[in-house]
Scaffold this motif. Sequence first.
Motif, PDB file in Angstrom:
ATOM      1  N   SER A 149       0.725  -1.298  -0.012  1.00 61.18           N
ATOM      2  CA  SER A 149       0.061  -0.066  -0.056  1.00 61.18           C
ATOM      3  C   SER A 149       1.096   1.390  -0.118  1.00 61.18           C
ATOM      4  CB  SER A 149      -0.861   0.097   1.139  1.00 61.18           C
ATOM      5  OG  SER A 149      -1.830  -1.102   1.083  1.00 61.18           O
ATOM      6  N   TYR A 150       1.852   1.195   0.801  1.00 61.69           N
ATOM      7  CA  TYR A 150       2.690   2.571   0.808  1.00 61.69           C
ATOM      8  C   TYR A 150       3.825   2.385   0.028  1.00 61.69           C
ATOM      9  CZ  TYR A 150       0.551   4.054   5.154  1.00 61.69           C
ATOM     10  OH  TYR A 150      -0.373   4.902   6.131  1.00 61.69           O
ATOM     11  N   ALA A 151       4.684   1.370  -0.601  1.00 65.87           N
ATOM     12  CA  ALA A 151       5.442   1.352  -1.178  1.00 65.87           C
ATOM     13  C   ALA A 151       5.145   1.246  -2.897  1.00 65.87           C
ATOM     14  CB  ALA A 151       6.547   0.306  -0.913  1.00 65.87           C
ATOM     15  N   PHE A 152       4.243   0.597  -3.164  1.00 65.36           N
ATOM     16  CA  PHE A 152       3.915   0.568  -4.599  1.00 65.36           C
ATOM     17  C   PHE A 152       3.751   1.773  -5.256  1.00 65.36           C
ATOM     18  CE2 PHE A 152       1.633  -0.728  -8.305  1.00 65.36           C
ATOM     19  CZ  PHE A 152       2.241  -2.076  -8.371  1.00 65.36           C
ATOM     20  N   PRO A 153       3.079   2.900  -4.729  1.00 61.30           N
ATOM     21  CA  PRO A 153       2.850   4.124  -5.489  1.00 61.30           C
ATOM     22  C   PRO A 153       4.069   4.659  -5.704  1.00 61.30           C
ATOM     23  CG  PRO A 153       1.271   3.824  -3.829  1.00 61.30           C
ATOM     24  CD  PRO A 153       2.069   2.855  -3.786  1.00 61.30           C
ATOM     25  N   LYS A 154       5.087   4.621  -4.805  1.00 59.08           N
ATOM     26  CA  LYS A 154       6.576   5.328  -4.994  1.00 59.08           C
ATOM     27  C   LYS A 154       7.366   4.359  -5.983  1.00 59.08           C
ATOM     28  CE  LYS A 154       6.270   6.794  -0.355  1.00 59.08           C
ATOM     29  NZ  LYS A 154       7.109   6.730   1.107  1.00 59.08           N
ATOM     30  N   ALA A 155       7.024   2.954  -5.728  1.00 63.57           N
ATOM     31  CA  ALA A 155       7.862   2.051  -6.829  1.00 63.57           C
ATOM     32  C   ALA A 155       7.711   2.102  -8.185  1.00 63.57           C
ATOM     33  CB  ALA A 155       7.852   0.638  -6.234  1.00 63.57           C
ATOM     34  N   VAL A 156       6.435   2.494  -8.623  1.00 56.49           N
ATOM     35  CA  VAL A 156       5.972   2.664  -9.881  1.00 56.49           C
ATOM     36  C   VAL A 156       6.712   4.014 -10.626  1.00 56.49           C
ATOM     37  CG1 VAL A 156       3.818   3.252 -11.318  1.00 56.49           C
ATOM     38  CG2 VAL A 156       3.924   1.689  -9.428  1.00 56.49           C
ATOM     39  N   SER A 157       7.158   4.743  -9.777  1.00 56.30           N
ATOM     40  CA  SER A 157       7.934   5.877 -10.569  1.00 56.30           C
ATOM     41  C   SER A 157       9.262   5.499 -11.314  1.00 56.30           C
ATOM     42  CB  SER A 157       8.414   6.786  -9.396  1.00 56.30           C
ATOM     43  OG  SER A 157       9.133   6.226  -8.509  1.00 56.30           O
ATOM     44  N   VAL A 158       9.686   4.515 -11.195  1.00 54.97           N
ATOM     45  CA  VAL A 158      10.692   4.027 -11.954  1.00 54.97           C
ATOM     46  C   VAL A 158      10.434   3.617 -13.219  1.00 54.97           C
ATOM     47  CG1 VAL A 158      11.971   2.654 -10.174  1.00 54.97           C
ATOM     48  CG2 VAL A 158      10.502   1.345 -11.790  1.00 54.97           C
ATOM     49  N   TYR A 159       9.183   3.661 -13.581  1.00 52.08           N
ATOM     50  CA  TYR A 159       8.585   3.302 -15.020  1.00 52.08           C
ATOM     51  C   TYR A 159       8.350   4.892 -15.674  1.00 52.08           C
ATOM     52  CZ  TYR A 159       7.740  -1.191 -13.552  1.00 52.08           C
ATOM     53  OH  TYR A 159       8.094  -2.732 -13.142  1.00 52.08           O
ATOM     54  N   PHE A 160       8.407   5.999 -15.127  1.00 49.80           N
ATOM     55  CA  PHE A 160       7.908   7.468 -15.742  1.00 49.80           C
ATOM     56  C   PHE A 160       8.611   7.557 -16.735  1.00 49.80           C
ATOM     57  CE2 PHE A 160       5.996   8.899 -11.355  1.00 49.80           C
ATOM     58  CZ  PHE A 160       4.839   7.596 -11.476  1.00 49.80           C
ATOM     59  N   LYS A 161      10.042   7.576 -17.039  1.00 50.98           N
ATOM     60  CA  LYS A 161      10.819   7.809 -17.977  1.00 50.98           C
ATOM     61  C   LYS A 161      10.350   7.076 -19.342  1.00 50.98           C
ATOM     62  CE  LYS A 161      14.833   9.570 -15.796  1.00 50.98           C
ATOM     63  NZ  LYS A 161      16.440   9.240 -15.765  1.00 50.98           N
ATOM     64  N   GLU A 162       9.999   6.013 -19.309  1.00 57.78           N
ATOM     65  CA  GLU A 162       9.452   5.188 -20.306  1.00 57.78           C
ATOM     66  C   GLU A 162       8.235   5.555 -20.855  1.00 57.78           C
ATOM     67  OE1 GLU A 162      11.371   3.163 -22.371  1.00 57.78           O
ATOM     68  OE2 GLU A 162      13.002   3.423 -20.985  1.00 57.78           O
ATOM     69  N   LEU A 163       7.312   5.824 -19.722  1.00 61.61           N
ATOM     70  CA  LEU A 163       5.968   6.366 -20.156  1.00 61.61           C
ATOM     71  C   LEU A 163       6.015   7.757 -20.865  1.00 61.61           C
ATOM     72  CD1 LEU A 163       4.129   5.212 -16.741  1.00 61.61           C
ATOM     73  CD2 LEU A 163       4.247   4.356 -18.849  1.00 61.61           C
ATOM     74  N   MET A 164       6.955   8.458 -20.483  1.00 55.97           N
ATOM     75  CA  MET A 164       6.894   9.922 -20.976  1.00 55.97           C
ATOM     76  C   MET A 164       7.484   9.654 -22.413  1.00 55.97           C
ATOM     77  SD  MET A 164       9.051  11.890 -17.587  1.00 55.97           S
ATOM     78  CE  MET A 164       9.278  13.276 -18.592  1.00 55.97           C
ATOM     79  N   GLN A 193      13.175  -1.810 -11.689  1.00 53.88           N
ATOM     80  CA  GLN A 193      14.247  -1.381 -12.544  1.00 53.88           C
ATOM     81  C   GLN A 193      14.858  -2.571 -13.454  1.00 53.88           C
ATOM     82  OE1 GLN A 193      15.165   1.857 -12.965  1.00 53.88           O
ATOM     83  NE2 GLN A 193      16.231   0.998 -14.676  1.00 53.88           N
ATOM     84  N   VAL A 194      14.856  -3.733 -12.638  1.00 51.61           N
ATOM     85  CA  VAL A 194      15.163  -4.927 -13.592  1.00 51.61           C
ATOM     86  C   VAL A 194      14.187  -5.296 -14.540  1.00 51.61           C
ATOM     87  CG1 VAL A 194      15.630  -7.526 -13.195  1.00 51.61           C
ATOM     88  CG2 VAL A 194      16.652  -5.902 -11.367  1.00 51.61           C
ATOM     89  N   LEU A 195      12.884  -5.175 -14.035  1.00 50.94           N
ATOM     90  CA  LEU A 195      11.669  -5.736 -14.783  1.00 50.94           C
ATOM     91  C   LEU A 195      11.647  -4.761 -16.044  1.00 50.94           C
ATOM     92  CD1 LEU A 195       8.880  -6.727 -12.499  1.00 50.94           C
ATOM     93  CD2 LEU A 195      10.313  -8.117 -13.696  1.00 50.94           C
ATOM     94  N   LEU A 196      12.074  -3.424 -15.945  1.00 49.78           N
ATOM     95  CA  LEU A 196      11.854  -2.439 -16.831  1.00 49.78           C
ATOM     96  C   LEU A 196      13.174  -2.668 -18.182  1.00 49.78           C
ATOM     97  CD1 LEU A 196      10.570   0.025 -18.175  1.00 49.78           C
ATOM     98  CD2 LEU A 196      12.453   1.430 -16.713  1.00 49.78           C
ATOM     99  N   GLU A 197      14.105  -3.263 -17.564  1.00 53.04           N
ATOM    100  CA  GLU A 197      15.317  -3.550 -18.546  1.00 53.04           C
ATOM    101  C   GLU A 197      15.068  -4.658 -19.342  1.00 53.04           C
ATOM    102  OE1 GLU A 197      18.665  -3.643 -16.004  1.00 53.04           O
ATOM    103  OE2 GLU A 197      18.695  -1.576 -15.392  1.00 53.04           O
ATOM    104  N   LYS A 198      14.363  -5.678 -18.518  1.00 48.21           N
ATOM    105  CA  LYS A 198      14.230  -6.978 -19.458  1.00 48.21           C
ATOM    106  C   LYS A 198      12.996  -7.092 -20.025  1.00 48.21           C
ATOM    107  CE  LYS A 198      16.969  -9.918 -16.402  1.00 48.21           C
ATOM    108  NZ  LYS A 198      17.379 -11.071 -15.692  1.00 48.21           N
ATOM    109  N   PHE A 199      11.650  -6.642 -19.667  1.00 48.25           N
ATOM    110  CA  PHE A 199      10.613  -6.823 -20.317  1.00 48.25           C
ATOM    111  C   PHE A 199       9.866  -5.409 -20.778  1.00 48.25           C
ATOM    112  CE2 PHE A 199      11.399 -10.092 -16.986  1.00 48.25           C
ATOM    113  CZ  PHE A 199      11.249 -11.169 -17.885  1.00 48.25           C
ATOM    114  N   GLY A 200      10.452  -4.350 -20.463  1.00 43.20           N
ATOM    115  CA  GLY A 200       9.692  -2.963 -20.669  1.00 43.20           C
ATOM    116  C   GLY A 200       8.740  -2.740 -19.693  1.00 43.20           C
TER     117      GLY A 200
END
Length: 542
Positions: free
Chosen positions: A37-52, A170-177
């Motif tokens: 609940s508390y960490a997930f909204p912050k952890a999603v921020s690693v995907y923001f650059k790709e979303l942009m 970050q690992v998932l972003l590098e391997k699977f997008g």
Amino acid sequence: MGRADPEEGHLPPPVKPPDGGWGWIVLFGCFVITGFSYAFPKAVSVYFKELMKDFHVGYSDTAWISSIMLAMLYGTGPVCSIMVNQFGCRPVMLIGGLLASSGMILASFTTNIIELYLTAGVLTGLGMALNFQPSLIMLGTYFDKRRPLANGLAAAGSPVFLSSLSPLGQVLLEKFGWRGGFLIMGGLLLNCCTCGAVMRPLDMGMKRKMEKAQDKYEAKEMLPIGGKSEEGISTADGTKKVKKAKKKPKKGKKLLDFSIFSNRGFIIYTISKFILVLGLFVPPILLVNYAKDTGVPDTEAAFLLSIIGFIDIFARPACGMVAGLKWVRPHVSYLFSFAMLFNGLTDICSARASNYTGLVIFCVFFGISYGMVGALQFEVLMAIVGSQKFSSAIGLVLLIEAFAVLIGPPSAGRLVDALKNYEVIFYLAGSEVVLSAIFLAMATYCCLNRGKKKESPPENNPPGGGSDTEEAESDVQEAEEPSSDNHQPTHNTDNAMAAASEEANHVAEEQSGEGGGCPEGDGEVLARDGCNADQTVERDSF
């Protein structure tokens, strides 16, 4: 007939929290839910650059995803309270886990930023909200003496998951997008359903044991001896059916109990918590940019948040252990005030930090104080309102906090843009936290403790009082109110039971005339009750 029968107005003793046993499984489930609940909204921020890059939007547009998640977590508090009071914790958590998971899975197929707001933001945020509140409610029902420690251990899930979900993302972003990462994250959120499945209602096992024991007792008590057994059994079954038919219906439970606003302790807590949230989250949000502006390299600036998280992991359980001490727990609200004061003074004293060493020292002390606040905030609320009203109280408190969350950090960001000075922001945020600490301590001492000495009995419990015990006693008294009217609506029941008793006595007298004394076998039950003497008393009681 001489036993505690809930249908005759005599309730069994209230179910006490086991402070262990299955409660440790519930605690682990709460640990996982709090982490998501508390960490997930912050952890999603690693995907923001790709979303942009994919959606051709700015950073502020993608940042709304985390903001919507947090807004749903806080703003839907009353809705969660209503659902918990209506359906119970376990079904609500199962639905919430499915919503949270489906939101991230659907987000992996979106084609624009608006769809991301609706899926990853609204749907996932609502699902996590439906998990967060019920998990805290169940934790309060399973723990009493060890509740401060349990709250501290459960709160430690936030820094633990934050330190693990961000690198994993970050690992998932590098391997699977980002699409593959969202899909896998959605699968991880299905663990919320597992956590919801272990949230077994505390009184379920007790009710089953009572029903079995009651059926066995009635079978032995109402079973005649000899050829009249079948008639006696049918009479006992008929008596049981009549008793169930005549049982007075229970009062409906309130979906959202607004009577907690008559509790002065709850009002004081809500006001202080609103002021606290205005400044509590500002320093960690601005810390990285503040460090970069002072000349700290990017990697070292990002490491500052890791320091806060690492200290926070140990601070929360340790503070929970301290709050559970016998001489500390009655004054837990003052410990909470000290934690807030410690946090605010840390912000103020570190406003002039101009080098990396000073920022590291700030992160150490901020992590300790932030962990103390996180471990004590819900423990104080439980102590004020008790476990019976906690489901409504936490929903209303989170709703009020949602307004503070939407006011505090955005206002601080605008001030930074206007003043180009982080020092003023740290002073302002620290002053707000210090003000909340002083208000809570002074109001608790002046309005609650002094009022308790003047009033007898006290109308409201001060923070840290034993409201759970008093509510349990009041529930027993309310349940026993209909007992005085039981003889009138159950007149037919009494006649049936009297007839069955007379038949049993008649058969027993015939056999006693032949064999002398009480009969063997089932007669042993009668012998323990005093044989014919108790039978006479039972007839007179009817």
